[in-house]
Design a protein around this motif. Structure first.
Motif, PDB file in Angstrom:
ATOM      1  N   PHE A   1     -38.214   9.473  34.007  1.00 37.86           N
ATOM      2  CA  PHE A   1     -39.622   9.770  34.329  1.00 37.86           C
ATOM      3  C   PHE A   1     -40.222  10.792  33.361  1.00 37.86           C
ATOM      4  O   PHE A   1     -41.343  11.258  33.550  1.00 37.86           O
ATOM      5  CB  PHE A   1     -39.706  10.340  35.757  1.00 37.86           C
TER       6      PHE A   1
ATOM      7  N   GLY B   1     -36.647  19.829  26.151  1.00 34.17           N
ATOM      8  CA  GLY B   1     -35.221  20.117  26.002  1.00 34.17           C
ATOM      9  C   GLY B   1     -34.509  20.603  27.236  1.00 34.17           C
ATOM     10  O   GLY B   1     -35.126  20.995  28.232  1.00 34.17           O
TER      11      GLY B   1
ATOM     12  N   SER C   1     -34.965  26.353  33.610  1.00 35.99           N
ATOM     13  CA  SER C   1     -34.869  25.119  34.392  1.00 35.99           C
ATOM     14  C   SER C   1     -33.838  24.184  33.759  1.00 35.99           C
ATOM     15  O   SER C   1     -33.874  23.933  32.558  1.00 35.99           O
ATOM     16  CB  SER C   1     -36.249  24.441  34.409  1.00 35.99           C
TER      17      SER C   1
ATOM     18  N   SER D   1     -33.177  21.015  38.506  1.00 37.71           N
ATOM     19  CA  SER D   1     -33.945  19.785  38.713  1.00 37.71           C
ATOM     20  C   SER D   1     -33.109  18.795  39.516  1.00 37.71           C
ATOM     21  O   SER D   1     -32.199  18.170  38.984  1.00 37.71           O
ATOM     22  CB  SER D   1     -34.318  19.178  37.360  1.00 37.71           C
TER      23      SER D   1
ATOM     24  N   HIS E   1     -34.475  16.310  42.170  1.00 38.58           N
ATOM     25  CA  HIS E   1     -35.272  15.081  42.172  1.00 38.58           C
ATOM     26  C   HIS E   1     -34.803  13.976  43.123  1.00 38.58           C
ATOM     27  O   HIS E   1     -35.462  12.934  43.218  1.00 38.58           O
ATOM     28  CB  HIS E   1     -35.403  14.463  40.772  1.00 38.58           C
TER      29      HIS E   1
ATOM     30  N   GLU F   1     -36.039  21.907  41.873  1.00 39.91           N
ATOM     31  CA  GLU F   1     -37.255  21.159  41.558  1.00 39.91           C
ATOM     32  C   GLU F   1     -37.061  19.708  41.980  1.00 39.91           C
ATOM     33  O   GLU F   1     -35.964  19.148  41.859  1.00 39.91           O
ATOM     34  CB  GLU F   1     -37.526  21.210  40.046  1.00 39.91           C
TER      35      GLU F   1
ATOM     36  N   ASN G   1     -46.192  13.447  37.208  1.00 42.41           N
ATOM     37  CA  ASN G   1     -47.268  13.333  36.221  1.00 42.41           C
ATOM     38  C   ASN G   1     -47.025  12.049  35.435  1.00 42.41           C
ATOM     39  O   ASN G   1     -46.010  11.946  34.744  1.00 42.41           O
ATOM     40  CB  ASN G   1     -47.252  14.524  35.254  1.00 42.41           C
TER      41      ASN G   1
ATOM     42  N   GLY H   1     -43.102  17.358  31.882  1.00 43.47           N
ATOM     43  CA  GLY H   1     -42.658  16.001  31.586  1.00 43.47           C
ATOM     44  C   GLY H   1     -43.590  15.235  30.682  1.00 43.47           C
ATOM     45  O   GLY H   1     -43.379  14.067  30.398  1.00 43.47           O
TER      46      GLY H   1
HETATM   47  N1  SAH Z   1     -34.693  19.933  30.931  1.00 45.85           N
HETATM   48  C1  SAH Z   1     -35.002  20.873  31.926  1.00 45.85           C
HETATM   49  C2  SAH Z   1     -36.266  21.661  31.659  1.00 45.85           C
HETATM   50  C3  SAH Z   1     -37.426  20.930  31.066  1.00 45.85           C
HETATM   51  S1  SAH Z   1     -38.191  19.760  32.109  1.00 45.85           S
HETATM   52  C4  SAH Z   1     -35.045  20.200  33.294  1.00 45.85           C
HETATM   53  O1  SAH Z   1     -35.061  18.976  33.345  1.00 45.85           O
HETATM   54  O2  SAH Z   1     -35.029  20.909  34.289  1.00 45.85           O
HETATM   55  C5  SAH Z   1     -39.104  20.796  33.232  1.00 45.85           C
HETATM   56  C6  SAH Z   1     -39.411  20.154  34.581  1.00 45.85           C
HETATM   57  O3  SAH Z   1     -40.370  19.097  34.438  1.00 45.85           O
HETATM   58  C7  SAH Z   1     -38.186  19.513  35.213  1.00 45.85           C
HETATM   59  O4  SAH Z   1     -38.059  19.845  36.569  1.00 45.85           O
HETATM   60  C8  SAH Z   1     -38.497  18.069  35.038  1.00 45.85           C
HETATM   61  O5  SAH Z   1     -37.805  17.257  35.919  1.00 45.85           O
HETATM   62  C9  SAH Z   1     -39.976  18.007  35.246  1.00 45.85           C
HETATM   63  N2  SAH Z   1     -40.565  16.747  34.813  1.00 45.85           N
HETATM   64  C10 SAH Z   1     -40.133  15.952  33.821  1.00 45.85           C
HETATM   65  N3  SAH Z   1     -40.928  14.857  33.744  1.00 45.85           N
HETATM   66  C11 SAH Z   1     -41.877  14.977  34.695  1.00 45.85           C
HETATM   67  C12 SAH Z   1     -43.002  14.177  35.090  1.00 45.85           C
HETATM   68  N4  SAH Z   1     -43.312  13.044  34.467  1.00 45.85           N
HETATM   69  N5  SAH Z   1     -43.753  14.617  36.116  1.00 45.85           N
HETATM   70  C13 SAH Z   1     -43.481  15.792  36.744  1.00 45.85           C
HETATM   71  N6  SAH Z   1     -42.455  16.583  36.404  1.00 45.85           N
HETATM   72  C14 SAH Z   1     -41.653  16.188  35.385  1.00 45.85           C
END
Ligand code: SAH
Ligand code: SF4
Length: 362
Positions: free
Chosen positions: A132, A173, A203, A226, A228, A268, A302, A346
Motif C-alpha cells: 500500500f 525507507g 517508525s 507499523s 496494519h 500504527e 492515503n 506512504g
Molecule cells: N518504513 C517505516 C517508516 C516509513 S513509513 C514504516 O513502515 O513504519 C511511515 C508510515 O506510513 C508507516 O506506518 C506506513 O505504514 C505508513 N504508510 C505507508 N503507506 C501508506 C499509505 N498509502 N497510506 C497511509 N499510510 C501509509
C-alpha cells in the motif's frame, strides 16, 4: 531503478574518503581543526557555524582566517541542494533534496501552532515493498548517511526560520535497516541541534531482532511499529517481509522493548476499507495487544495509483476507533497532512521525483 525486494542484505553507502563535517560532535570537530593546525577553540566555533548558522562551505566561516579557509574550503560540510519545494494549502511543505551523488530524497515540514515537525527519510527508496506504500513500490537504492539525515532537519528549520521541535522517521525507507546511522543521527540531533530525544519518533515495519537491538541503545525516543493487521495472514498479504516474522514474535519483541526501555510503543495501523476495518479486526487487534502498555494510531489509507485499496469513510473509522476503545485500547486517528502534494504517509515515491521538474535550485 532497482526492483523492490525484501532483501535485508547490507546496503551500499556513499563512497567518500572522509565523512563530511555535519553529524560530528564538538569534540570530533575540535580534533579535526587541531589536526589541521588550528587552536582547539576553533572546533567550537565551527560547530556553531555548522549547526546554528547552517553553513554550506567552510569558506563561509568569516571568523576563520582567509588563508586557512582557502586551504580547507573544499572539505565537504555535507549539505544537500534543494531540488524542488512544494507547499500544500495546509502549510505542509515537501522538499526534494539532491544528495552529493545525485540521488534525490524527500523531507516534509509539518507546522502547527506549537510545533514544527519534520518527517525525515532514512533510505533512498525502501526494500520492504509494502503493498500500500508508494515508497515501497518505487524501489530501493541505498541507506542514507548520518549527515544526510541531519541535513533534512536543518533544511526544514532554515526554510521555516523556526526551530524544529519534533522529528518523525516516517519518510522514505525502513529506519531499522539503517540503525547505525539513524541512531547516530538521533544523538546528533539531540546533542548538536538541541532537539529532545522524547520529541523523536522512529517508525518501523519490524525487522527480526532489530527492535531488541535498538533497545540496547538506551535512547529516550518513541518507537512506532507499523502493524496494519490483526492477524498474520492479513499482515503477510500487505507486508511481504512479514512472512518471515510472525506477528506474535513482533509483539513479543515490542514487549521486550518496553521492559528494557520503560518507554511506551505505539502501533500504527493503516486502515484499508473492507480489508482490515471490520469489527472482528478490532476485536482481534485488542486481544493481540491485551495487557500491553501501548497506543494505537490509526492512519486512514492515503490512496496511491498502483493499487486499488480504498480509504474507509469517516464513519467507518469512527466506528473502528470506538470498537477499539470499548476493548480498552488507547487509540487516536492520524489524518495525514500534505495529501494534496503527495507528501502524506506512504506517498513519498522515488519514481515521481524523477518526473518532477526542478522549480528552484540553489
Ligand atoms: N518504513 C517505516 C517508516 C516509513 S513509513 C514504516 O513502515 O513504519 C511511515 C508510515 O506510513 C508507516 O506506518 C506506513 O505504514 C505508513 N504508510 C505507508 N503507506 C501508506 C499509505 N498509502 N497510506 C497511509 N499510510 C501509509
Ligand atoms: Fe518501506 Fe515503510 Fe513503505 Fe513498508 S511502509 S515499503 S517499510 S517505507
Amino acid at each position: 531503478m532497482v526492483a523492490p525486494t525484501a532483501t535485508l542484505s547490507p546496503s551500499p553507502t556513499v563512497q567518500l574518503t572522509e565523512l563530511p563535517l555535519l553529524g560530528r560532535s564538538v569534540e570530533s570537530l575540535t580534533e579535526w581543526v587541531q589536526a589541521k593546525g588550528q587552536p582547539a577553540y576553533r572546533g567550537k566555533q565551527l560547530h556553531q557555524w555548522i549547526y546554528q548558522k547552517g553553513i554550506r562551505s567552510i569558506d563561509e566561516v568569516t571568523v576563520f582566517s582567509k588563508k586557512w579557509r582557502t586551504e580547507v574550503k573544499d572539505f565537504p560540510v555535507g549539505r544537500s541542494h534543494l531540488h524542488f519545494r512544494s507547499e500544500s494549502p495546509d502549510g505542509t511543505i515537501k522538499y526534494l533534496l539532491k544528495l552529493t551523488d545525485g540521488h534525490i530524497i524527500e523531507a516534509v515540514g509539518i507546522p502547527s501552532d506549537k510545533r514544527l515537525t519534520v518527517c525525515v527519510s532514512s533510505q533512498i527508496g525502501c526494500p520492504m515493498g509494502c503493498d500500500f506504500c508508494a515508497t515501497g513500490k518505487g524501489g530501493y537504492i541505498r541507506n542514507l548517511e548520518t549527515y544526510e539525515i541531519i541535513d533534512q532537519v536543518l533544511t526544514v528549520q532554515e526554510d521555516f526560520q523556526r526551530r524544529v521541535s519534533n522529528i518523525v522517521f516516517m519518510g522514505m525507507g525502513e529506519p531499522l535497516l539503517n540503525t547505525k546511522n539513524v541512531v547516530a543521527a538521533v544523538r546528533s540531533l539531540n546533542q548538536d541541534i538541541g532537539i529532545g530525544q522524547r520529541m523523536i519518533t522512529v517508525s518501523t515495519v519490524g525487522i527480526p531482532g532489530h527492535i531488541r537491538r535498538l533497545a540496547e541503545e538506551n535512547l529516550q525516543i518513541t518507537l512506532a511499529v507499523s502493524l496494519h493487521a490483526s492477524n498474520q495472514t492479513l499482515r503477510t498479504q500487505l507486508i511481504p517481509s512479514a512472512e518471515k516474522y510472525p506477528l506474535s514474535e513482533l509483539i513479543d519483541e515490542c514487549r521486550d522493548y518496553v521492559k528494557a526501555t520503560g518507554r511506551r510503543v505505539s502501533f500504527e495501523y493503516v486502515v484499508l476499507a473492507d480489508l482490515n476495518d471490520q469489527p472482528e479486526h478490532a476485536a482481534e487487534l485488542a486481544s493481540e495487544l491485551r495487557g500491553f502498555q501501548s497506543h494505537v494510531n490509526l492512519i486512514p489509507y492515503n490512496p496511491i495509483t498502483e493499487v486499488d485499496y480504498k480509504r474507509p469513510s469517516r464513519q467507518r473509522i469512527e466506528d473502528f476507533t470506538q470498537q477499539l476503545k470499548d476493548k480498552g485500547i488507547a487509540v487516536s486517528v492520524r489524518y495525514s497532512r500534505g495529501l494534496e502534494k503527495d507528501a502524506a504517509c506512504g506517498q513519498l515515491r522515488a519514481s515521481q521525483i524523477a518526473e518532477t521538474p526542478p522549480k528552484s535550485e540553489h
